[in-house]
Design a protein around this motif. Structure first.
Motif, PDB file in Angstrom:
ATOM      1  N   SER A 278       0.835  -1.197   0.000  1.00 33.53           N
ATOM      2  CA  SER A 278       0.000   0.000   0.000  1.00 33.53           C
ATOM      3  C   SER A 278       0.869   1.246   0.000  1.00 33.53           C
ATOM      4  O   SER A 278       2.031   1.218   0.390  1.00 33.53           O
ATOM      5  CB  SER A 278      -0.945   0.009   1.196  1.00 33.53           C
ATOM      6  OG  SER A 278      -0.221   0.081   2.388  1.00 33.53           O
TER       7      SER A 278
ATOM      8  N   LYS B  11     -13.058   2.609  -1.404  1.00 33.36           N
ATOM      9  CA  LYS B  11     -13.221   1.909  -0.126  1.00 33.36           C
ATOM     10  C   LYS B  11     -11.902   1.723   0.608  1.00 33.36           C
ATOM     11  O   LYS B  11     -11.900   1.578   1.824  1.00 33.36           O
ATOM     12  CB  LYS B  11     -13.891   0.555  -0.342  1.00 33.36           C
ATOM     13  CG  LYS B  11     -15.356   0.704  -0.748  1.00 33.36           C
ATOM     14  CD  LYS B  11     -16.064  -0.629  -0.746  1.00 33.36           C
ATOM     15  CE  LYS B  11     -15.485  -1.505  -1.826  1.00 33.36           C
ATOM     16  NZ  LYS B  11     -16.157  -2.787  -1.968  1.00 33.36           N
ATOM     17  N   ASP B  12     -10.793   1.702  -0.110  1.00 29.19           N
ATOM     18  CA  ASP B  12      -9.475   1.575   0.529  1.00 29.19           C
ATOM     19  C   ASP B  12      -8.512   2.507  -0.193  1.00 29.19           C
ATOM     20  O   ASP B  12      -7.811   2.115  -1.118  1.00 29.19           O
ATOM     21  CB  ASP B  12      -8.967   0.137   0.496  1.00 29.19           C
ATOM     22  CG  ASP B  12      -7.716  -0.046   1.364  1.00 29.19           C
ATOM     23  OD1 ASP B  12      -7.131   0.975   1.805  1.00 29.19           O
ATOM     24  OD2 ASP B  12      -7.348  -1.196   1.596  1.00 29.19           O
TER      25      ASP B  12
END
Length: 71
Positions: A6, A44-45
């Motif tokens: 990420s 959403k992320d």
């Protein structure tokens, strides 16, 4: 770099969610226009990797989606 890794959100960008988003937890993307590129991320992320497109490619995608009735 591992594609599952990420990355931090880019807070200085103005992100816009699709007007077709129901707000009920469905799949949706957010888009931010930057100088020379268009960035797309999962709404959403937002910590996941962003997709970076040339404006010409983004315009072609939006045009195709509109023609196919997706938008």
């Amino acid at each position: 770099m591992n594609v599952e890794e990420s990355v931090p959100s880019v807070p200085e960008l103005a992100w816009f969610k699709s007007s077709y988003s129901s707000g009920e937890g469905g799949e949706c993307v957010e888009v931010a226009a930057c100088p020379g590129v268009v960035r797309v991320r999962d709404s959403k992320d937002t910590t996941l990797l962003m997709l970076t497109l040339q404006p010409k490619a983004w315009n072609a995608f939006v045009g195709f989606a509109a023609e196919s009735g997706a938008v």
